[in-house]
Design a protein around this motif. Structure first.
Motif, PDB file in Angstrom:
ATOM      1  N   GLN A 188     -24.898 -55.140 -48.400  1.00 24.62           N
ATOM      2  CA  GLN A 188     -24.182 -55.805 -48.787  1.00 24.62           C
ATOM      3  C   GLN A 188     -23.443 -56.454 -47.036  1.00 24.62           C
ATOM      4  O   GLN A 188     -22.157 -57.289 -47.134  1.00 24.62           O
ATOM      5  CB  GLN A 188     -23.388 -55.403 -49.614  1.00 24.62           C
ATOM      6  CG  GLN A 188     -23.650 -55.701 -50.741  1.00 24.62           C
ATOM      7  CD  GLN A 188     -23.297 -54.533 -51.747  1.00 24.62           C
ATOM      8  OE1 GLN A 188     -21.708 -53.989 -51.770  1.00 24.62           O
ATOM      9  NE2 GLN A 188     -23.750 -53.139 -52.919  1.00 24.62           N
ATOM     10  N   ALA A 189     -22.743 -55.514 -46.971  1.00 24.93           N
ATOM     11  CA  ALA A 189     -23.043 -55.351 -45.443  1.00 24.93           C
ATOM     12  C   ALA A 189     -22.504 -56.840 -44.726  1.00 24.93           C
ATOM     13  O   ALA A 189     -23.070 -57.919 -43.959  1.00 24.93           O
ATOM     14  CB  ALA A 189     -22.062 -54.298 -44.210  1.00 24.93           C
TER      15      ALA A 189
ATOM     16  N   GLY B 257     -21.129 -60.617 -43.589  1.00 23.40           N
ATOM     17  CA  GLY B 257     -21.232 -61.133 -42.509  1.00 23.40           C
ATOM     18  C   GLY B 257     -21.750 -62.748 -42.520  1.00 23.40           C
ATOM     19  O   GLY B 257     -21.180 -63.112 -41.385  1.00 23.40           O
ATOM     20  N   LEU B 258     -22.716 -62.422 -43.052  1.00 21.57           N
ATOM     21  CA  LEU B 258     -23.703 -63.842 -43.040  1.00 21.57           C
ATOM     22  C   LEU B 258     -22.872 -64.624 -43.500  1.00 21.57           C
ATOM     23  O   LEU B 258     -22.426 -65.924 -42.741  1.00 21.57           O
ATOM     24  CB  LEU B 258     -25.406 -63.888 -43.363  1.00 21.57           C
ATOM     25  CG  LEU B 258     -26.032 -62.959 -43.037  1.00 21.57           C
ATOM     26  CD1 LEU B 258     -27.126 -62.196 -43.394  1.00 21.57           C
ATOM     27  CD2 LEU B 258     -27.064 -64.071 -41.194  1.00 21.57           C
TER      28      LEU B 258
ATOM     29  N   ASN C 238     -25.316 -48.936 -37.682  1.00 22.92           N
ATOM     30  CA  ASN C 238     -25.374 -47.964 -38.136  1.00 22.92           C
ATOM     31  C   ASN C 238     -24.276 -48.857 -39.325  1.00 22.92           C
ATOM     32  O   ASN C 238     -23.409 -49.170 -39.326  1.00 22.92           O
ATOM     33  CB  ASN C 238     -24.148 -47.081 -37.369  1.00 22.92           C
ATOM     34  CG  ASN C 238     -23.501 -47.966 -36.180  1.00 22.92           C
ATOM     35  OD1 ASN C 238     -22.762 -48.737 -36.644  1.00 22.92           O
ATOM     36  ND2 ASN C 238     -23.141 -47.371 -35.210  1.00 22.92           N
ATOM     37  N   THR C 239     -23.182 -46.962 -40.149  1.00 20.75           N
ATOM     38  CA  THR C 239     -21.988 -47.376 -40.908  1.00 20.75           C
ATOM     39  C   THR C 239     -20.927 -48.216 -40.933  1.00 20.75           C
ATOM     40  O   THR C 239     -20.739 -49.162 -42.032  1.00 20.75           O
ATOM     41  CB  THR C 239     -22.245 -45.732 -41.578  1.00 20.75           C
ATOM     42  OG1 THR C 239     -21.154 -45.695 -40.617  1.00 20.75           O
ATOM     43  CG2 THR C 239     -22.946 -45.371 -43.024  1.00 20.75           C
ATOM     44  N   PRO C 240     -20.470 -48.593 -38.971  1.00 20.06           N
ATOM     45  CA  PRO C 240     -19.520 -49.339 -38.930  1.00 20.06           C
ATOM     46  C   PRO C 240     -19.479 -50.357 -39.185  1.00 20.06           C
ATOM     47  O   PRO C 240     -19.268 -51.720 -39.019  1.00 20.06           O
ATOM     48  CB  PRO C 240     -19.581 -48.706 -37.747  1.00 20.06           C
ATOM     49  CG  PRO C 240     -19.250 -47.524 -37.696  1.00 20.06           C
ATOM     50  CD  PRO C 240     -20.665 -47.726 -38.583  1.00 20.06           C
ATOM     51  N   ALA C 241     -21.038 -51.190 -39.716  1.00 16.85           N
ATOM     52  CA  ALA C 241     -21.423 -52.432 -39.781  1.00 16.85           C
ATOM     53  C   ALA C 241     -20.069 -53.466 -40.850  1.00 16.85           C
ATOM     54  O   ALA C 241     -20.925 -53.726 -41.327  1.00 16.85           O
ATOM     55  CB  ALA C 241     -22.996 -52.477 -39.842  1.00 16.85           C
TER      56      ALA C 241
ATOM     57  N   LEU D  83     -28.876 -61.947 -37.095  1.00 14.03           N
ATOM     58  CA  LEU D  83     -28.415 -61.662 -38.474  1.00 14.03           C
ATOM     59  C   LEU D  83     -27.524 -60.369 -38.607  1.00 14.03           C
ATOM     60  O   LEU D  83     -26.666 -60.179 -39.381  1.00 14.03           O
ATOM     61  CB  LEU D  83     -29.493 -61.862 -39.356  1.00 14.03           C
ATOM     62  CG  LEU D  83     -30.301 -60.588 -40.475  1.00 14.03           C
ATOM     63  CD1 LEU D  83     -30.968 -61.303 -41.233  1.00 14.03           C
ATOM     64  CD2 LEU D  83     -28.986 -59.500 -40.871  1.00 14.03           C
ATOM     65  N   PHE D  84     -28.358 -59.225 -37.584  1.00 16.16           N
ATOM     66  CA  PHE D  84     -27.645 -58.220 -37.252  1.00 16.16           C
ATOM     67  C   PHE D  84     -26.122 -58.370 -36.783  1.00 16.16           C
ATOM     68  O   PHE D  84     -25.308 -57.529 -36.060  1.00 16.16           O
ATOM     69  CB  PHE D  84     -28.141 -57.094 -36.781  1.00 16.16           C
ATOM     70  CG  PHE D  84     -29.338 -56.510 -38.123  1.00 16.16           C
ATOM     71  CD1 PHE D  84     -29.300 -55.268 -38.685  1.00 16.16           C
ATOM     72  CD2 PHE D  84     -30.524 -56.928 -37.859  1.00 16.16           C
ATOM     73  CE1 PHE D  84     -29.682 -55.414 -39.627  1.00 16.16           C
ATOM     74  CE2 PHE D  84     -31.336 -56.776 -39.237  1.00 16.16           C
ATOM     75  CZ  PHE D  84     -30.641 -55.652 -40.399  1.00 16.16           C
ATOM     76  N   GLY D  85     -26.253 -58.817 -35.322  1.00 18.77           N
ATOM     77  CA  GLY D  85     -25.141 -59.764 -34.729  1.00 18.77           C
ATOM     78  C   GLY D  85     -23.443 -59.756 -35.644  1.00 18.77           C
ATOM     79  O   GLY D  85     -23.337 -60.100 -34.822  1.00 18.77           O
ATOM     80  N   ALA D  86     -24.342 -60.408 -36.849  1.00 22.08           N
ATOM     81  CA  ALA D  86     -22.880 -60.675 -37.856  1.00 22.08           C
ATOM     82  C   ALA D  86     -22.582 -59.752 -38.142  1.00 22.08           C
ATOM     83  O   ALA D  86     -21.222 -60.015 -38.855  1.00 22.08           O
ATOM     84  CB  ALA D  86     -23.481 -61.693 -38.826  1.00 22.08           C
TER      85      ALA D  86
END
Length: 270
Positions: free
Chosen positions: A15-16, A20-21, A120-123, A149-152
């Protein structure tokens, strides 16, 4: 045209990433999520007009990027459920801690573009730290797609040795819990020294948040920031000297080593 991204497992991390996307302008019609839990599917559906289903095969059909946001304990079953439906050009990104590329590819029926990812969870707050390792079968474009993707949801660091993913897990994947434990201990020390519990927790928590924000700024390293707070002969120096005397660096090193060993144990379990 933006790539079609599918999430198998639609819990908090997925969901995070979806949030972000969407915030980055990724078209909602190019996002899909599959999860067996109706309540989870409902929450994901509320993020935007994305396709949500309980059918893994339906979700991965035609996808460019497939994110396996599932627990290590179910990874083999999930791999078996999607292997035959994946496009040959699809890249699979796994966030299952400790599961090596070889096992992922074996579960998918042979060598494929696979990326191991450890967020990690701060995402969840857009402040994540993600490590990734891309298998040799991945093209530069596929690696870039997973990084983007994860940079979002935060910073991304790529390692070129898969064995280092267990270290990434021990440092940043598990790392937030270490800082939470320190904040708990600091608040408890304040309470024991006479502060009201609410005051002690507020001071400890906000101090941790502020220190983290200073580190996240990236302009000054942790050692320099520590030195700036530490006046010779002052209260901070006295506390840090006690940390050193009690072996804090060695405690941290042993803790990280324990996490690394456990990650390798999880990865070797079939």
């Amino acid at each position: 045209m933006k790539q079609t991204i599918t999430f198998i497992g639609a819990g908090n991390m997925a969901q995070a990433l979806i949030g972000g996307l969407l915030a980055d302008g990724h078209p909602s019609e190019r996002l899909r999520a599959a999860d067996p839990d109706p309540a989870t599917r409902q929450r994901v559906g509320e993020l935007g007009a994305i396709h949500v289903t309980d059918d893994n095969l339906e979700a991965v059909d035609g996808a460019d990027v497939v994110v396996l946001a599932v627990k290590p304990q179910v990874i083999d079953r999930v791999l078996a459920s999607i292997a035959d439906a994946l496009s040959p050009e699809a890249v699979v990104a796994s966030v299952a801690a400790g599961i090596p590329v070889e096992r992922l590819q074996r579960g998918l029926g042979g060598p494929r573009p696979v990326v191991r990812v450890m967020p990690n969870t701060p995402a969840l707050l857009g402040q994540g730290a993600t490590g990734l390792y891309a298998a040799p079968a991945c093209s530069d474009e596929q690696r870039a797609a997973v990084r983007s993707l994860f940079g979002a949801v935060g910073a991304v660091v790529e390692v070129d040795d898969e064995a280092l993913m267990d270290v990434v897990t021990a440092i940043s994947g598990s790392g937030p819990a270490y800082f939470f434990a320190l904040a708990e201990a600091l608040a408890r020390a304040g309470i024991d020294a006479g502060l009201p519990p609410d005051a002690a927790r507020t001071l400890a928590d906000r101090t941790a948040a502020g220190a983290g924000a200073m580190l996240a700024d990236g302009e000054t390293d942790a050692g320099t920031l520590r030195e700036r707070v530490t006046s010779p002969g002052g209260t901070t120096a006295a506390a840090l000297d006690q940390f050193s005397a009690d072996g804090l660096p060695a405690i941290v090193a042993r803790a990280v080593d324990a996490a690394i060993r456990r990650g390798r144990e999880l990865g070797s379990a079939d």
